[in-house]
Design a protein around this motif. Structure first.
Motif, PDB file in Angstrom:
ATOM      1  N   UNK A  64      32.304  26.053  43.251  1.00  0.00           N
ATOM      2  CA  UNK A  64      31.425  26.939  42.500  1.00  0.00           C
ATOM      3  C   UNK A  64      31.002  28.166  43.306  1.00  0.00           C
ATOM      4  N   UNK A  65      31.422  28.240  44.577  1.00  0.00           N
ATOM      5  CA  UNK A  65      31.220  29.472  45.330  1.00  0.00           C
ATOM      6  C   UNK A  65      32.028  30.610  44.710  1.00  0.00           C
ATOM      7  N   UNK A  66      32.981  30.261  43.846  1.00  0.00           N
ATOM      8  CA  UNK A  66      33.742  31.297  43.145  1.00  0.00           C
ATOM      9  C   UNK A  66      32.882  32.052  42.144  1.00  0.00           C
ATOM     10  N   UNK A  67      31.754  31.488  41.728  1.00  0.00           N
ATOM     11  CA  UNK A  67      30.913  32.169  40.744  1.00  0.00           C
ATOM     12  C   UNK A  67      30.383  33.503  41.263  1.00  0.00           C
ATOM     13  N   UNK A  68      29.798  33.569  42.468  1.00  0.00           N
ATOM     14  CA  UNK A  68      29.402  34.894  42.962  1.00  0.00           C
ATOM     15  C   UNK A  68      30.589  35.816  43.205  1.00  0.00           C
ATOM     16  N   UNK A  69      31.760  35.252  43.504  1.00  0.00           N
ATOM     17  CA  UNK A  69      32.968  36.078  43.628  1.00  0.00           C
ATOM     18  C   UNK A  69      33.255  36.772  42.304  1.00  0.00           C
ATOM     19  N   UNK A  70      33.130  36.034  41.205  1.00  0.00           N
ATOM     20  CA  UNK A  70      33.364  36.609  39.884  1.00  0.00           C
ATOM     21  C   UNK A  70      32.312  37.655  39.542  1.00  0.00           C
ATOM     22  N   UNK A  71      31.057  37.377  39.900  1.00  0.00           N
ATOM     23  CA  UNK A  71      30.004  38.351  39.637  1.00  0.00           C
ATOM     24  C   UNK A  71      30.219  39.620  40.442  1.00  0.00           C
ATOM     25  N   UNK A  72      30.745  39.456  41.644  1.00  0.00           N
ATOM     26  CA  UNK A  72      30.977  40.610  42.508  1.00  0.00           C
ATOM     27  C   UNK A  72      32.206  41.395  42.070  1.00  0.00           C
ATOM     28  N   UNK A  73      33.286  40.688  41.742  1.00  0.00           N
ATOM     29  CA  UNK A  73      34.545  41.363  41.445  1.00  0.00           C
ATOM     30  C   UNK A  73      34.773  41.676  39.991  1.00  0.00           C
ATOM     31  N   UNK A  74      34.046  41.015  39.093  1.00  0.00           N
ATOM     32  CA  UNK A  74      34.274  41.230  37.669  1.00  0.00           C
ATOM     33  C   UNK A  74      35.090  40.097  37.068  1.00  0.00           C
ATOM     34  N   UNK A  75      34.733  39.688  35.853  1.00  0.00           N
ATOM     35  CA  UNK A  75      35.350  38.525  35.226  1.00  0.00           C
ATOM     36  C   UNK A  75      36.795  38.753  34.806  1.00  0.00           C
ATOM     37  N   UNK A  76      37.205  40.012  34.640  1.00  0.00           N
ATOM     38  CA  UNK A  76      38.531  40.283  34.099  1.00  0.00           C
ATOM     39  C   UNK A  76      39.483  40.861  35.134  1.00  0.00           C
ATOM     40  N   UNK A  77      39.073  41.008  36.365  1.00  0.00           N
ATOM     41  CA  UNK A  77      39.882  41.710  37.354  1.00  0.00           C
ATOM     42  C   UNK A  77      40.482  40.755  38.375  1.00  0.00           C
ATOM     43  N   UNK A  78      41.809  40.675  38.397  1.00  0.00           N
ATOM     44  CA  UNK A  78      42.490  39.879  39.416  1.00  0.00           C
ATOM     45  C   UNK A  78      42.267  40.498  40.786  1.00  0.00           C
ATOM     46  N   UNK A  79      42.364  41.825  40.857  1.00  0.00           N
ATOM     47  CA  UNK A  79      42.087  42.520  42.120  1.00  0.00           C
ATOM     48  C   UNK A  79      40.664  42.249  42.584  1.00  0.00           C
ATOM     49  N   UNK A  80      39.722  42.276  41.636  1.00  0.00           N
ATOM     50  CA  UNK A  80      38.334  41.999  41.975  1.00  0.00           C
ATOM     51  C   UNK A  80      38.134  40.593  42.506  1.00  0.00           C
ATOM     52  N   UNK A  81      38.853  39.608  41.931  1.00  0.00           N
ATOM     53  CA  UNK A  81      38.744  38.226  42.413  1.00  0.00           C
ATOM     54  C   UNK A  81      39.225  38.112  43.851  1.00  0.00           C
ATOM     55  N   UNK A  82      40.325  38.800  44.168  1.00  0.00           N
ATOM     56  CA  UNK A  82      40.879  38.732  45.521  1.00  0.00           C
ATOM     57  C   UNK A  82      39.957  39.410  46.516  1.00  0.00           C
ATOM     58  N   UNK A  83      39.595  40.678  46.217  1.00  0.00           N
ATOM     59  CA  UNK A  83      38.757  41.426  47.158  1.00  0.00           C
ATOM     60  C   UNK A  83      37.353  40.817  47.233  1.00  0.00           C
TER      61      UNK A  83
END
Length: 317
Positions: A244-263
């Motif tokens: 669930x540490x991925x949740x702040x990753x999604x909030x930071x990078x955006x729910x629809x962005x693969x690039x955002x998930x990586x960065x």
């Protein structure tokens, strides 16, 4: 006082450059794993507008299935193939039993359905595999152990072979996923659904087929992540909390962005490690890694609600 809080730890970062590199490396490895989990969320959300709360337990379930199959005497790599088969059956079952009857329902209903999937997998997993901690079959899978020691600036930099393998496999998986999305017909169908649901359906793209595919891809990502985390920390239901540490990753990078998930994953992995070592432990007593990512994501959302890489939504009235 302010000097002790801000200036001194910042100066310490550069007083031992080899130690700083060690911290950055460990943060990078954690960030890679966070990014992998976040990719599972992003793929499902882009194709179906469903926030998959079950992605964390899928990581645990995949790892437990692999270890459980091997415990019955099945060779390690055959267990991997069978686990992939289990994740495919799970994807088909979720689409047929849960998602298909709920097509057209409000988003909150679909979100609640993924919570139901989570609770079912927890109970089913405990019945089948038990609740005790298990050891990942790292050696049987050929995952290297040991360390490589470098000596930059006359100091020591220790690179665990496990961590190096995780980074290489993760980069290969992300590269393969991007190639699939950009250069295959089904990959373009997934992207089309993410860009415009109604237009994609109007040209004959099968929603059910795409849903099965993205849930299966999320299952593959869950298996890779479960093997990596399991090799580092053991296999148990506690891995769900790490996922669930991925949740702040999604909030930071955006729910629809693969690039955002990586960065976003890399940023959070590195920044939380730097904060823990240089500020958290000496000034706050440690254990800041449990909350730093969520606070950072909250700060970002205050100024950019769609995340760093999410598209700004403009509504005209």
């Amino acid at each position: 006082m302010l000097k002790d809080i801000f200036v001194t730890p910042f100066a310490d970062m550069f007083s031992a450059p080899d130690f700083l590199l060690q911290v950055l490396w460990e943060g990078l490895v954690s960030g890679v794993l966070y990014a992998l989990i976040a990719l599972g969320f992003v793929l499902i959300f882009r194709s179906s507008r469903i926030f998959n709360f079950a992605q964390g337990i899928m990581v645990v379930f995949a790892a437990l299935t692999l270890v459980g199959l091997h415990s019955f005497g099945i060779p390690a790599w055959i267990s991997v193939v069978l686990t992939l088969g289990v994740m495919f059956v799970l994807a088909v079952s979720i689409e047929r039993v849960v998602l298909r009857p709920l097509v057209g329902q409000p988003d909150i209903i679909l979100f609640m359905a993924t919570i139901g999937i989570t609770l079912f997998l927890i109970g089913f997993g405990e019945i089948i595999f038990g609740g005790e901690n298990k050891v990942m079959i790292s050696e049987e899978l050929g995952i290297p152990t040991g360390d490589t020691v470098l000596e930059p600036w006359g100091g020591l930099l220790i690179l665990q072979h496990l961590d190096m393998t995780v980074v290489v496999v993760a980069v290969a998986l992300v590269g393969g996923l991007l190639a699939f999305l950009n250069y295959t017909q089904m990959g373009r169908a997934i992207r089309a659904l993410g860009d415009d649901h109604q237009a994609a359906l109007s040209v004959g793209i099968s929603l059910q087929t795409v849903w099965v595919l993205v849930w299966f891809i999320a299952g593959i990502i869950a298996l890779v992540t479960g093997i990596a985390w399991g090799a580092r920390a053991g296999v148990s239901f506690a891995l769900e909390v790490i996922a669930y540490k991925a949740l702040p990753v999604l909030m930071l990078g955006g729910l629809e962005s693969i690039t955002g998930a990586i960065i976003g994953g890399l940023l959070i992995g590195i920044l939380e490690k730097l904060f823990e070592i240089y500020w958290g432990q000496p000034l706050l007593g440690g254990n800041t890694e449990t909350w730093f990512a969520f606070v950072l994501a909250l700060i970002v959302l205050l100024f950019r609600p769609q995340g760093l890489f999410g598209e700004r939504i403009i509504e005209r009235v």
